[in-house]
Design an enzyme around this catalytic site. Structure first.
Site, PDB file in Angstrom:
ATOM      1  N   ALA A   1      11.205  43.787  72.034  1.00  0.00           N
ATOM      2  CA  ALA A   1      11.969  43.866  73.281  1.00  0.00           C
ATOM      3  C   ALA A   1      11.066  44.404  74.381  1.00  0.00           C
ATOM      4  O   ALA A   1       9.957  44.880  74.103  1.00  0.00           O
ATOM      5  CB  ALA A   1      13.169  44.782  73.112  1.00  0.00           C
ATOM      6  N   LYS A   2      11.500  44.320  75.597  1.00  0.00           N
ATOM      7  CA  LYS A   2      10.787  44.955  76.706  1.00  0.00           C
ATOM      8  C   LYS A   2      11.781  45.163  77.827  1.00  0.00           C
ATOM      9  O   LYS A   2      12.766  44.428  77.930  1.00  0.00           O
ATOM     10  CB  LYS A   2       9.663  44.046  77.213  1.00  0.00           C
ATOM     11  CG  LYS A   2       8.601  44.789  77.963  1.00  0.00           C
ATOM     12  CD  LYS A   2       7.642  45.408  76.984  1.00  0.00           C
ATOM     13  CE  LYS A   2       6.467  46.079  77.603  1.00  0.00           C
ATOM     14  NZ  LYS A   2       5.428  46.281  76.580  1.00  0.00           N
ATOM     15  N   GLY A   3      11.503  46.157  78.662  1.00  0.00           N
ATOM     16  CA  GLY A   3      12.380  46.391  79.798  1.00  0.00           C
ATOM     17  C   GLY A   3      11.563  46.822  80.990  1.00  0.00           C
ATOM     18  O   GLY A   3      10.364  47.093  80.878  1.00  0.00           O
TER      19      GLY A   3
END
Ligand code: GLU
Length: 412
Positions: free
Chosen positions: A101-103
Site C-alpha cells: 500500500a502507499k499513501g
C-alpha cells in the site's frame, strides 16, 4: 512516460518472462482499493485550506497491506498507485506476510508549521481510519514524514478506538512501541547492499568512492555508515543542489552542520554541484536516494558509476535500465535495495503485537541475513535468466504473489 506507466511496463515484461497466469496478470495491474480524501485544516493564519490525501492498497494476497505515507507537492493518485504496487513487490520479494500500500498528501510540509503538520496528519488519519489497522493496512514513514508523524497517527487512531493500539503504524518513537533500528533501517539496508555488490565486482569498502543524491533519512544514514567504513563519499545533494569534494566529504561533520539548520551548500571546503552533475560523477557507487525518475534516457549514458543502489523508490526509468544493463552497470533495484525499512517495520509490528521487544543486535543481524540472502537469490536468477537485477527481483516478487493468489483462488 509517467511513473505509473513505467512501473506497469516493467510489470508486463516480467509477466511475460514468468508466463504469469492471465487472470492473475489482469488482477495485479490494478490496485485493490484506492481512497481519495479531502483533508481540511485551519492554517495558523486562521484560513481553512483543503488538501488532497490518498491511500492506495494494491494487493493483499499475502497479508495486511503495508507501506509509507509521503507529504510532497508531487503526490497524486497515480504516483501513490505506482508506489503501492512497488510495495506489494517489495514485501513479496523479501518474504514478509504483507501486501502493498502507499499513501500521501499533496502538500509542501517545508512551508508549514509543526502545528499545521500535526493537524493535517490527524485529520488525514481520521479520513482513512476505516481502511487502516494492525490487521488491515499498516502505514509507516516515507518522504517528509517521520517518527513524530507516526506518533500522531497512532494517537489519532487509538483515540477513535478508545484504547491504545501500537501495531497500527510502524516507524514510531521507541517509547510508543517503536523498534530499535527502525529509523536507520532503510539507510542501513542500502549500506548492506553496497557491501554485497562491492563483493560481486571484487572490490572492497575502504576507499570506495560514492555519490549520493538525496540527504534525507535514507541518504544521510547510508552516507554515515559508508563513511564510518572508510568509503570516500565524494558528493551528496539535497533538493536545492549538492556539494562535491574529490578527496571525500566528512559526513559526521556534515550531519552536524545540517542538524544546526544550515544548508548543505554552505558546508566548508567543498564545491557546489547540481543534482544532474552529481549523477554523472566519476565514482564507484551511485546512490539515488531522493525521488522517482531521476536516472532517465537523457542522462543514463553519462553515468560513470559501476554500481547503482536505489535508495529511493523508482529513481530509474525503464529506458535508463536498458542503457545501464547494456553497459554492465550493476544496479540494485529499489524493491531490494531499500527494503531494510519495511523489514524493520515488520519486526516492529511483530514486537507490537506480542508486546515483547528485541535487542538491537538481534534486529540488525536478522536484517543483514534477510537482505544478503535475497541479494544472492536475485543475483543468481539474473545470471541464470540473463536479465537485469530489477527484472530478476520482480520475477521473484510477482511469482510469490501469484502463488498466493493461485492458492487462495478468486472469490466468490
Ligand atoms: N516508506 C518505506 C518504503 O518505501 C517503508 C514502508 C514501511 O515501512 O511500511 O519502503
Amino acid at each position: 512516460m509517467s511513473f505509473l506507466e513505467s512501473v506497469l511496463e516493467q510489470y508486463e515484461i516480467v509477466a511475460d518472462k514468468i508466463k504469469l497466469d492471465n487472470g492473475i496478470r489482469e488482477r495485479l495491474r490494478y490496485p485493490k482499493r484506492a481512497l481519495i480524501v479531502s483533508v481540511p485544516i485551519e492554517m495558523d493564519t486562521g484560513i481553512v485550506k483543503v488538501f488532497k490525501g490518498y491511500r492506495v492498497q494494491h494487493d493483499i494476497a499475502l497479508g495486511p497491506s503495508k507501506g509509507g505515507i509521503r507529504y510532497h507537492p508531487n503526490v497524486s493518485l497515480e504516483e501513490v498507485t505506482a508506489l503501492a504496487m512497488l510495495m506489494s513487490l517489495k514485501c513479496a520479494l523479501v518474504q514478509l506476510p504483507y501486501g502493498g500500500a502507499k499513501g500521501g498528501i499533496c502538500c509542501n510540509p517545508k512551508e508549514m508549521s509543526q502545528k499545521e503538520i500535526e493537524r493535517i496528519t490527524r485529520r488525514y488519519t481520521t479520513e482513512i481510519i476505516w481502511a487502516i489497522g494492525p490487521e488491515e493496512d499498516i502505514p509507516a514513514p516515507d518522504i517528509n514524514t517521520n517518527m513524530q508523524t507516526m506518533a500522531w497517527m497512532m494517537d489519532t487512531y487509538s483515540m477513535q478506538k478508545g484504547h491504545t493500539i501500537l501495531g497500527v503504524v510502524t516507524g514510531k518513537p521507541l517509547v510508543l512501541g517503536g523498534s530499535l533500528g527502525r529509523e536507520e533501517g532503510t539507510g542501513r539496508g542500502v549500506f548492506y547492499m553496497v557491501e554485497e555488490s562491492t563483493k560481486v565486482i571484487g572490490g572492497k569498502l575502504r576507499g570506495l568512492t560514492v555519490a549520493i543524491q538525496g540527504f534525507g533519512n535514507v541518504g544521510s544514514i547510508a552516507a554515515r555508515l559508508l563513511f564510518e567504513k572508510g568509503c570516500k563519499v565524494i558528493a551528496v545533494s539535497g533538493s536545492k543542489g549538492g556539494i562535491y569534494n574529490k578527496g571525500g566529504i566528512n559526513i559526521k561533520n556534515l550531519i552536524q552542520h545540517i542538524n544546526e539548520n544550515k544548508e548543505i551548500a554552505d558546508f566548508q571546503n567543498v564545491n557546489t554541484i547540481t543534482n544532474e552533475e552529481l549523477l554523472a560523477l566519476d565514482c564507484d557507487v551511485l546512490i539515488p536516494a531522493a525521488i522517482e525518475g531521476q536516472i532517465n534516457k537523457h542522462n543514463a549514458k553519462g553515468i560513470k558509476a559501476k554500481i547503482i543502489v536505489e535508495g529511493a523508490n523508482g529513481p530509474t526509468t525503464p529506458e535508463a535500465d536498458k542503457i545501464l544493463y547494456g553497459r554492465d552497470v550493476l544496479l540494485i533495484p529499489d524493491i531490494l535495495a531499500n527494503s531494510g525499512g519495511v523489514i524493520i517495520s515488520y519486526f516492529e509490528w511483530v514486537q507490537d503485537l506480542q508486546f515483547y521487544f528485541w535487542k538491537e543486535r538481534e534486529i540488525m543481524q536478522r536484517l543483514r541475513e534477510i537482505m544478503a540472502n535475497i541479494f544472492n537469490s536475485v543475483l543468481s536468477l539474473s545470471r541464470e535468466k540473463k536479465v537485469d537485477m530489477r527484472t530478476a527481483a520482480w520475477m521473484l516478487g510477482v511469482s510469490r504473489i501469484s502463488e498466493a493468489q493461485k492458492s487462495r483462488g478468486l472469490y466468490p
